[in-house]
Every structure is written in C-alpha cells, then in structure tokens.
Design a protein around this motif. Structure first.
Motif, PDB file in Angstrom:
ATOM      1  N   MET A 151       5.901   1.327  -0.902  1.00  0.00           N
ATOM      2  CA  MET A 151       6.689   0.954   0.264  1.00  0.00           C
ATOM      3  C   MET A 151       5.891   0.125   1.271  1.00  0.00           C
ATOM      4  O   MET A 151       6.212   0.122   2.450  1.00  0.00           O
ATOM      5  CB  MET A 151       7.233   2.211   0.949  1.00  0.00           C
ATOM      6  N   SER A 152       4.872  -0.582   0.787  1.00  0.00           N
ATOM      7  CA  SER A 152       4.070  -1.407   1.701  1.00  0.00           C
ATOM      8  C   SER A 152       4.818  -2.653   2.156  1.00  0.00           C
ATOM      9  O   SER A 152       4.457  -3.281   3.151  1.00  0.00           O
ATOM     10  CB  SER A 152       2.765  -1.819   1.016  1.00  0.00           C
ATOM     11  N   GLY A 153       5.874  -3.031   1.420  1.00  0.00           N
ATOM     12  CA  GLY A 153       6.582  -4.273   1.731  1.00  0.00           C
ATOM     13  C   GLY A 153       5.924  -5.496   1.121  1.00  0.00           C
ATOM     14  O   GLY A 153       6.433  -6.621   1.277  1.00  0.00           O
ATOM     15  N   GLU A 154       4.798  -5.303   0.415  1.00  0.00           N
ATOM     16  CA  GLU A 154       4.081  -6.400  -0.220  1.00  0.00           C
ATOM     17  C   GLU A 154       4.396  -6.459  -1.714  1.00  0.00           C
ATOM     18  O   GLU A 154       4.637  -5.422  -2.341  1.00  0.00           O
ATOM     19  CB  GLU A 154       2.572  -6.233  -0.026  1.00  0.00           C
ATOM     20  N   PRO A 155       4.383  -7.650  -2.315  1.00  0.00           N
ATOM     21  CA  PRO A 155       4.665  -7.770  -3.753  1.00  0.00           C
ATOM     22  C   PRO A 155       3.607  -7.048  -4.592  1.00  0.00           C
ATOM     23  O   PRO A 155       2.421  -7.058  -4.282  1.00  0.00           O
ATOM     24  CB  PRO A 155       4.629  -9.279  -4.001  1.00  0.00           C
ATOM     25  N   ILE A 156       4.064  -6.414  -5.669  1.00  0.00           N
ATOM     26  CA  ILE A 156       3.208  -5.697  -6.605  1.00  0.00           C
ATOM     27  C   ILE A 156       3.517  -6.208  -8.006  1.00  0.00           C
ATOM     28  O   ILE A 156       4.678  -6.406  -8.371  1.00  0.00           O
ATOM     29  CB  ILE A 156       3.466  -4.175  -6.530  1.00  0.00           C
ATOM     30  N   ARG A 157       2.464  -6.436  -8.793  1.00  0.00           N
ATOM     31  CA  ARG A 157       2.655  -6.906 -10.157  1.00  0.00           C
ATOM     32  C   ARG A 157       2.488  -5.736 -11.121  1.00  0.00           C
ATOM     33  O   ARG A 157       1.602  -4.904 -10.959  1.00  0.00           O
ATOM     34  CB  ARG A 157       1.662  -8.015 -10.497  1.00  0.00           C
ATOM     35  N   ALA A 158       3.360  -5.672 -12.127  1.00  0.00           N
ATOM     36  CA  ALA A 158       3.307  -4.594 -13.113  1.00  0.00           C
ATOM     37  C   ALA A 158       3.262  -5.179 -14.512  1.00  0.00           C
ATOM     38  O   ALA A 158       3.862  -6.235 -14.788  1.00  0.00           O
ATOM     39  CB  ALA A 158       4.522  -3.687 -12.975  1.00  0.00           C
TER      40      ALA A 158
END
Length: 584
Positions: free
Chosen positions: A187-194
C-alpha cells in the motif's frame, strides 16, 4: 489455478485463437507496455484509461474488477510458464485501504458467482476450496482475513482452489546490492514489479517481487514445490482479479508480459503509463478528517469509561460513611484510605489477634511512621442517634490519658464497619504469656508490676477522670504489654461512660464468662463493682496461671456457654487458688 496478491492476475482457457502478439499453436507469448489496444476481456468495474493504465478497481466499496487475456492458453504439452507485471495499490486515504489483487490461471473467465472483499472476486463461501475449481492464484493481499489464516495485512500467498494459501510470506525483496532482504509495502502507492515462474521439470513455482526500478532479485520471495499437472487443465485463461470491501483502494496494472515456452520478455519501464499522482493526494481528505474525529471521540469515550471505572473502584475501595454531625469530631477521625495503606490492605500476615468483636491489624502511619493497631469492628448501630452517641463516647475516650491505658488515637467508619485506632503494643496481650508457649514465663515481680499498673488505670477510670468509665470487659486478653512489660488496659469496645453522681443506664448484658460478677447476670447493670470483680478474677488468674473457667463438655455446648448472657452450660467453674501450672 490462481496466484493472488491482494489483486489477482487471472489465466483461463476456453478456446484457442491466433493473435498478433506471437501466439502459436502450442504456445503463447505477449507483452503490454501499457494497455491501449490490448486484447483483454474486462469484467466488473475494470477499465483501461486513455493513457493505457489498466484500473481493476476504484475507491467504490464491495466491487470487483477483472482483466483476462482474451485468448486461451494451451498447456497440453507443458505446464511451464513465465510472467512479469507491474502493479500498484493506491489507498483511498492514509488510514483506509483494501483489499487486494491476484494473478490467476483459471479454466474460465466466468466468475458470476464470486463475491468481493476477502474473496478477491474469485470464489464465494460455497465453492471456496472445491477441487473442481482448477484455479491457481498468487495473491497480493493487504487485509488480514482470519478465516483464510492470513499471516498479516501485507503478504503474498500461493492459493490452490481456495483463498487459504498453501504458502505465504510477508512482502519483501532481496536487494542484490545490499545482499539482504528489504521490506516492501503493497500500500505504498508506488509501482511494484512481480515475476511468477513455473518450471515443470523441477515442479517448482517461484514468486519474486521488487520495486519497479530494481533488477530482478537473485532470490525469490516464495518458492513452492507443486505439480501443476494435477491442478491445471489443458486449456486455461490467464489474468488478474481485484476486489474492494467495506474499505477500498485503487488497484492498477501498468504493464504485463507472458510466455508459455520460456522466460517472459522484460517490460520497458520508461514506456509504462504513469499513475494519476495528482489525484492521489486529494483522495479521502474529508473521509480522513471524519475518521480522525470519530477515532478521537472513541478514544475520549474509552478514556472516560476507564476513568469512571477507576473512580468507582476507588470509591468502593476507600469509601466511607460521613455524616454532618461528625464534623465536630473531625480531628479524631482517620480516613479509611490512610488506614488501608497503613495496614497494607488489612493482610492476614499483619493480623495481631481476633475476637468476637473483630480483628486487630498492625500498621504504620505513612505520615509519621508511627506504629498503630487497627481494630475492625462490625457494628449494628444505625446512622441516627445511636451511632452518634457511640462515636461520641469513642471520641471522649480518646481524651483518656494514663500511662497504663492503651491510647485510643481515633476512629474511621464505613457502612457496617467501625475502625478503632490504638497505640501498638509490641509484646502483645497478657494471656499469651500466661497460657501459651509463644512467650517466656513471667516472674513474680513482673506479674506484680503488671497488676499494679492495671489497678492504677482502673482507679483512674473509676475515680480520677471527669466522667466514670466502665470498661465492662477486664480480662487477660485485654491487658496489653509494652516493650518493658508494663500492663495497659485495652479494648474499650464495650466501655460506657456516665456522669459522676449518676448510674449507668445500660442494661445490656456484656462481658466474658468467669469475669462477670454474679449480680450482673441477674440485673444486666454494670457498675464500678463489676469491673472490680473482673479485676479480682484477673488477680487470681495471674497468680495461679489458670483461667477462671475451663470447658468441660462437647464443643457445641462450650460454644453456647461462651455466648454473652449464656448460662454457662458446658463449663465448670473451678477454684482459682490452685497451684500454678508448670512454667507459671
């Protein structure tokens, strides 16, 4: 089969088609750096924004959004696959967020019976866990759901046919440069790559995550041995599913690549659409203020409840009976709280003695460090004139001053209980020296000194003070000894006062058998002579070391004979001039 991450990426196969993004007869491969013109099947509230951002959900409560690749994938020759995607969760406010998203592989894109909230738009209460689902999901979840045994509100889990993960862990990534794991907030609001990779030969499913600008970590976040051939069908769909509940968040997917026959192609981070950051700061401002006001009210109510309960506890613990007429006796009254603390809560370890009229405790006044004895008396006096007269007599006795009287320091009063405060006598009562082995035996000079002191005090009470004080219970247990073995009359609980020239008006028979004058049992009227008779019995008691009467009967008869006003049943009155017992 579905893999869920708080939002879901779904795979489903119903038919096979050839599309421009490299989908052959036996394997499929595609890549989307943004979703404008993408071949997707959208359901629920999912939509593709004009700049190519895939939005699965918005801040509406209890909604579902799904996005599947439009064409089915063939897994009939191998179940290996590799996929990579970039996602972001943007909360509605600083305090509210939920639920999550999942990457999903499913035999169908029809989830018409699925529900939102913790079910992430995949199942419902009746089909969750059914083996006929043939669903694999990797969930990215930011709500702790106890019914699914979630470990926390920031985890990744591998799910097979239900939302109780077969493997889960808190979200983190391995930093190749620092060579250690770093926490990552969904929930940081930053994009995350998976990255999700399955190698059929090894039967190993790996899930890896990292911040969008970081390279793929050398070590996966989750690594689970699993045989997908027992879960997946030959034809499956792949995609995402996300849901909101009573609280909501925006679930976004920025880019996605998939390969059924090798490693998924790397996404071009620079070409991915941007999150609508200009709107993020404005979301939920009114809700946040309202939430904080409500929380403040809840905290104030909680604190008020705690304070109220503490006050009631304090009032019950230290509560006293105070009436208007007691103001004139103010200096002679102790607060119950003072006595409670002085005796350390009237603990049994500080119990000095116990009789028919109450228990006596040892204590120390904190203000002066003075040792005291506190007698707790259960009284039946009402709160009217009877109690007023009783307290008046206690206060009058406080003015008694004689070296052979135990000084009455004051009193305190609670409902049904009266507390009398005396000087503490370190050697205890005379009867302990006469009739127990707890104390050393007294020699004749010591006995004479004690009796002379008691006689002097009795003369003071009868003849020398401004009023006549009738003690009415002279006996060995009411004679206390100081550190120098000086005898002092104690326990004025039965004492009565009357003016000189008049007689006592009381006709209530009180006292102790063996010390009571014969006429007292007939008339009930105490006078100076009845006190002198009791003192005579004490003289013989000290001289002989024998009690005035001794029980000669059954225990129940003895009990009746001890009652004030009884007929002495169960006792034999022995001659008092007997040889002293051994040690006396």
């Amino acid at each position: 089969m579905v893999i869920a991450f708080g939002s879901f990426f779904l795979f489903s196969v119903s038919s096979l088609a050839v599309i421009s993004f490299a989908l052959s007869d036996n394997h499929g491969e595609f890549i989307y750096n943004g979703f404008n013109g993408a071949s997707l099947h959208l359901a629920g509230i999912a939509n593709i924004q004009p700049h190519g951002l895939l939005q699965l959900t918005n801040t509406s409560n209890r909604q579902i959004g799904r996005a599947f690749f439009q064409f089915p994938i063939e897994f009939n020759t191998s179940y290996s696959f590799s996929t990579s995607f970039v996602f972001a969760f943007v909360r509605k406010s600083q305090d509210y967020f939920g639920h999550g998203m999942a990457f999903v592989i499913s035999p169908s894109t029809d989830f018409s019976h699925a529900v939102a909230s913790e079910y992430l738009g995949l199942f419902n209460i009746s089909n969750d866990g059914a083996s006929a689902n043939h669903v694999l999901a990797v969930e990215f979840d930011c709500v702790l759901s106890p019914e699914f045994k979630d470990i926390d509100n920031n985890h990744v889990g591998i799910d097979v046919n239900n939302l109780t993960s077969i493997e889960s862990t808190s979200v983190s990534f391995y930093s190749n440069g620092e060579r250690k794991n770093r926490r990552l907030e969904l929930m940081s609001g930053e994009p995350i790559r998976a990255w999700i990779d399955y190698v059929e030969d090894e039967k190993l499913l790996n899930v890896t995550v990292a911040p969008v600008r970081c390279p793929k970590p050398n070590y996966p976040l989750l690594s689970k041995s699993i045989d997908l051939s027992k879960i997946l069908l030959d034809t499956m769909y792949v995609g995402f599913s996300a849901a909101t509940g009573a609280v909501a968040s925006n679930h976004y997917v920025l880019g996605w690549s998939f390969n059924r026959s090798g490693e998924a192609e790397s996404l071009k981070i620079a070409e991915l659409p941007h999150l609508p950051k200009e709107k993020i700061a404005q979301i939920g401002i009114k809700e946040l203020v309202l939430y904080k006001v409500i929380m403040l009210l809840i905290v104030l109510i909680f604190l008020g409840t705690i304070c109220g309960a503490a006050y009631l506890f304090w009032r019950n613990k230290y509560g006293e009976v105070r009436e208007e007429w007691e103001k004139e006796f103010g200096p002679q009254r102790f607060s119950y709280k003072t006595l409670y603390k002085a005796t350390k809560g009237f603990k049994d370890k500080d119990l000095l003695g116990e009789g028919g009229f109450g228990k006596v405790y040892r204590g120390t006044l904190q203000s002066s460090n003075e040792e005291i004895a506190v007698k707790r008396v259960r009284h039946k006096h009402d709160s009217g004139e009877g109690m007023k007269q009783f307290v008046s007599e206690i206060v009058s006795m406080r003015r008694l001053r004689h070296r052979n009287l135990v000084r009455l320091l004051g009193y305190s009063r609670r409902k049904g209980e009266l507390l009398l405060v005396y000087d503490y006598m370190p050697q205890g009562s005379l009867d302990k020296f006469l009739f127990t082995d707890e104390k050393p035996s007294l020699n004749w000079p010591q006995r004479f000194q004690i009796l002379r002191g008691v006689a002097s005090a009795l003369l003071y009470l009868h003849e020398e003070w401004e009023q006549v004080v009738l003690h009415r219970d002279i006996k060995a247990s009411n004679i206390l000894l100081d550190s120098e073995l000086n005898g002092k009359i104690a326990d004025f609980g039965l004492a009565r006062l009357h003016d000189r020239g008049s007689s006592s008006k009381t006709t209530l028979l009180v006292g102790t058998l063996g010390y009571m004058a014969p006429e007292l049992t007939r008339t009930g009227k105490a006078n100076m002579s009845t006190d002198v008779f009791a003192f005579g019995a004490l003289l013989l008691e000290v001289a002989c070391g024998r009690k005035p009467i001794e029980p000669q009967g059954l225990p129940e008869e003895v009990g009746r004979g001890l009652c004030c006003g009884g007929n002495g049943a169960g006792f034999e009155i022995r001659p008092t001039m007997l040889p002293p017992r051994s040690g006396n």
